[in-house]
Structure formats: C-alpha cells, structure tokens
Design a protein around this motif. Structure first.
Motif, short mmCIF file in Angstrom:
data_model
loop_
_atom_site.label_atom_id
_atom_site.label_comp_id
_atom_site.label_asym_id
_atom_site.label_seq_id
_atom_site.Cartn_x
_atom_site.Cartn_y
_atom_site.Cartn_z
N LEU A 199 -11.56 -2.03 7.58
CA LEU A 199 -10.65 -3.06 8.08
C LEU A 199 -11.22 -4.42 7.69
CD1 LEU A 199 -8.16 -3.75 9.88
CD2 LEU A 199 -9.75 -3.82 11.81
N LYS A 200 -10.44 -5.22 6.97
CA LYS A 200 -10.90 -6.51 6.48
C LYS A 200 -10.27 -7.64 7.30
CE LYS A 200 -11.43 -4.72 1.78
NZ LYS A 200 -10.99 -4.84 0.35
N LEU A 201 -11.12 -8.57 7.74
CA LEU A 201 -10.65 -9.73 8.50
C LEU A 201 -11.09 -11.01 7.79
CD1 LEU A 201 -11.46 -8.73 12.20
CD2 LEU A 201 -9.30 -8.52 10.99
N LYS A 202 -10.14 -11.93 7.61
CA LYS A 202 -10.45 -13.22 7.03
C LYS A 202 -10.90 -14.17 8.13
CE LYS A 202 -7.04 -12.40 3.43
NZ LYS A 202 -5.75 -12.82 2.82
N VAL A 203 -11.44 -15.31 7.73
CA VAL A 203 -11.92 -16.31 8.68
C VAL A 203 -11.07 -17.56 8.59
CG1 VAL A 203 -13.86 -17.84 9.27
CG2 VAL A 203 -14.29 -15.46 8.66
#
Length: 495
Positions: free
Chosen positions: A130-134
């Motif tokens: 799961l990829k999360l941006k900032v």
C-alpha cells in the motif's frame, strides 16, 4: 495478491511548521474477515521521518494506527502541499498461522522485532503493498502560499483541510487577508479565500476594504451567490436553517431567487457548493427541505458527480442515501459519477455508487443472501432508481417476503414514495400479494396513503379486482369514502 488493508486517507497529511516536530496519525483498516494482517512501514526519506510503531498486526476486520513524525526542519518543503520525493510504503501480509488463530477482533500485542524478523526470514512471502503520498498542510504553509501568490498551492491546502479557514481567529483572518492584499494577484487570492469559507467580521472589513479594488462582500455577490449559497458553502448550519425557514414562507417571484435551487453565475445551487466542500449537515438539510438532489450546474455536473470527482466518500454515501441518481451524465462528456470515480481510482466511492444497482437487483430477485451481505458491508436500504422506486418497492411488488422483512428490520421508512407518490403498500397491492400487504400493514404501513393522483391502496385493490386484499384493507381501517374520480383511474394505471 489481494488487497488486505486500506488506509482511511490516501495521503499522510502533515501540519507543517518550521523548527519543530510535526506529527500525523495514519489509520489502517483490515479487509480480511478471517486472518490477522501484519504490516511493516517504510519511508523514502528515513533522514526526515520517524515511524512509531514501524510494524504491527491488525486483527480481522479491525483497525490499527501508526504515527509519522517529521523531524524539525530548517527550510520549507521544496514543494507543497504534495511532496513527490516523500512517500511511505506499507507492506502487508497474512499473519502466521499461530497468530491468526489468536485473532479474535481484540488488539494483539506482538513485539515489533518479531514482525520485522518474520518479514526478513520470509523473503518469498506473498505481500500486498500500500503506497501513501505525503502532503504538507497547515496555516503556516497556507500563509506562505497566500503571501507568495501561489493560488494553486493555497487552493490545494484548503481542499485537504476544509476546516482550516472557518476556524481561524479574527486576528489570524486579518493577517491572512493582509498577506493576500500584498501578493502579486490579490483579487484572485482574496476571492479564493472568501469563497473557501474565510469568515470576516465588520472590523476586518473596515480595515481591508480600502486596500482592495472591490469590497469583500461584493466579491461574493459578483459570483451570483445569495445568502443561502454563502451559508451552504461555508458550512453555516444555523444560518442555513434560518434561511430555509424564511424561504418556506416566501413565494417565488419568477426570478428563481426565492428557492432552494437558486443558481449562481456558474449555475451552481447551494447543494452543489455543500457537496463540493464536504459540508454534510448542510447538504442533508437542503435535501430534506426539498432541494433538487439531481440538479445540474451549467457544466452539467450534479452534486453527486462533484462528490465522486472530489473522492468524498462520506458525501457520496449521504447523497446516495438521500436518493441521488448515479446514472445522471454530464451533458458535455457523457460521464456518470461512477465513471469519474473509476477514473479517480477511489475504491470506496466506487463501491458506494455500485451498491444502488446491487441492492435494487437483489430486491427485485428476492436474493436474500446478497441483500444481507450488502447491508453488512454498509449499504443503505433505501436506495432508489430513477423513478424513485426503492428496494422496498421492488421487493413488495415482486412478493419477496423475506427481503421485505429484512429491509424493514434494517430501518427503511415504510412510507417512502416513488416519483408518483406510491408507497410500498401501493405496489404490494399492485403485485397482488395478500401476504406482503398483511406484512406491511402489520408493521405500520398507512392503509390510507395517497399517491399524487389521490389513489389509495384500497382503491387500487378494488380497481384491480383483488377481493381478498380489498376485504383485508377494509378490516384494517381503510377508508372507503374518499376515492379519486373515475377519470383518474386510467392515468393511474399508466404510472
């Protein structure tokens, strides 16, 4: 590998300030109903971020959190609110069998070193990443964007923090507007802040109006906003309630200004503005007061389309629950809210929009298990089609007793009506099912409910020759003295 968890937000949003630690909490939800899920958090910028805890375990259908800590920074982010160079990767995998066996829905205490070791010693472990941006947000950066005339950055910070402007103190508001007045494009920046919900009292107006090319109040008027537009856009619930009560006592003068569906210069109604800004209470209040939930602005977009395009899960769910039509297309592109949600890739909004057809199909077919599963996953019982026919209408006319019972137990309103004013009892009579008629009446359905043409269930039963239903309705208090004229019968049957 199937998806095991989802994040409540697609970004890690950090309220940035120079020279101090900044924290953000990330919430994860398990999608597995049988197995605990282990997760491990990695960041692309380990010199900047700490993660606590870096690993964890989520019981089936439960939640877990971890905290992201930004170390004190001496410089502004190179770009904001979105930071392309900063990202988080959450590796997830089904937990080992002994751990899964103890996963009963309560928090599980496992030492982080054990989970780290488990990931390290199982290099071929099937995982889902799961990829999360900032995104860097907050008043400090908003002021930087405003003073620098960076309209796009300011707009995107406000979009991510919808409460940031309404919650400012009078002093903070004056400071922000003063910065806007000094930027390279003050008119556009001030207009953005006011339209986004910046509240200004009389003292602030007096101090700033002489610095601006047009007074603060006239900027909103130039957009064609009425008082009800302003209240709906700025989430002023009490003011909106007062205006709705006033409108109820007025007659439209032909200009359309004395209606809940008054339009601004872009053809947007107050409901459009509430939906675009995620103002749930205002949107619900407007629809309950009679606002057109499927109204289109001049660009052809409905409130539901705007919620779907904005990835607003809660607003999309509310509008669907209130009967908004997800099949309405944008006139220029032909796209529906579902298609724009698919384009944006928002799984939760897609599920909400698809639930209507799944619920209605299950009701028509009498598919009890599918209906139970949908309701368990959060689907609303009162979805309706383009004719206003709800799941209860569909199950009642088809004679599906178990589905009708389930829908009633789920809290659906027995007196919900379609666009012609027919209740579920009307349709149960039309379907000729005495059993469904008895069930609805026993549960409290109004035996004397009238459609828009004045047709009652008893009138319908007699006209269609259902003697058993007619006698039952008589015994349960159906009134025989007020029937519509005979000329309306043929038109009623065509509805």
């Amino acid at each position: 590998m199937e998806r095991l968890v989802e994040a409540f937000e697609e970004e890690v949003r950090i309220n940035f300030e120079l020279g101090c630690k900044c924290r953000a909490t990330v919430r994860l939800r398990s999608l597995s109903s049988t197995t605990a899920v282990a997760f491990k958090v990695q960041t692309s910028s380990p010199h900047k971020f700490l993660v606590n805890p870096p690993t964890g375990l989520i019981p089936p259908l439960s939640q877990a959190t971890f905290q992201v800590i930004l170390k004190p920074q001496t410089h502004l982010p190179t770009s904001f609110p979105r930071s392309p160079s900063d990202r988080f990767l959450i590796k997830t995998a089904p937990a080992a069998e002994p751990i899964s066996a103890t996963s009963t829905g309560s928090p599980i205490s496992i030492h982080p070193d054990w989970i780290n070791s488990w990931f390290s010693t199982n290099p071929n472990l099937p995982t889902y990443d799961l990829k999360l941006k900032v995104a860097y947000v907050g008043l400090f950066l908003l002021r930087q964007a405003v003073s620098g005339g960076e309209t796009h950055a300011a707009k995107n910070i406000i979009k991510r923090q919808k409460s940031i402007l309404p919650e400012l103190s009078s002093q903070e508001t004056e400071s922000l507007l003063s910065a806007a007045c000094q930027c390279c494009d003050p008119d556009n920046m001030i207009g953005l802040l006011l339209e986004a919900g910046l509240k200004t009292d009389s003292s602030v107006r007096v101090k700033l109006n002489d610095k601006m090319s047009a007074p603060i109040d006239s900027r909103l008027e130039s957009k064609g906003w009425t008082a009800i537009h302003v209240a709906a856009a700025h989430d002023q619930v009490e003011e909106l309630s007062r205006l709705i009560k006033e409108l109820a006592d007025l007659e439209t003068d032909g200009s359309g200004l004395a209606t809940l569906d008054c339009r601004d210069k872009d053809g947007r109604t107050p409901l459009h503005l509430s939906a675009s800004r995620g103002n749930l209470k205002c949107a619900k209040m407007l629809i309950e007061a009679g606002a057109d939930k499927n109204a289109k602005s001049f660009d052809g977009r409905t409130a539901l389309y705007r919620a779907a395009a904005g990835r607003d899960t809660k607003m999309a769910a509310l509008l669907m629950e209130m009967g908004a039509d997800p099949t309405n297309t944008v006139d220029t592109t032909g796209r529906t809210p579902l298609e724009i949600a698919q384009e944006k890739g928002n799984v939760k909004v897609i599920e909400i929009l698809e639930q209507r057809e799944l619920m209605l199909t299950a009701a028509r077919r009498g598919d009890l298990e599918t209906m139970r599963g949908l309701l368990k996953r959060g689907a609303k019982a009162n979805h309706s089609d383009q004719y206003g026919l709800t799941t209860l209408h569909a199950a009642a006319i088809k004679g599906h007793k178990e589905v009708v019972c389930l829908l009633i137990e789920s809290g659906i309103h027995l007196e919900c009506v379609d666009k012609e004013g027919h209740t579920a009892l009307h349709l149960a009579v039309e379907g000729g099912s005495l059993e469904i008629v008895e069930l609805l009446v026993t549960r409290g359905a109004n035996v004397n409910a009238k459609s828009k043409k004045g047709v009652t269930p008893l009138y319908l039963a007699r006209a269609m020759g259902y003697e058993d239903i007619t006698q039952f309705l008589f015994r349960r208090g159906a009134c025989s003295s007020s029937f519509p004229s005979s000329s309306s019968m043929s038109s009623m049957l065509q509805c």
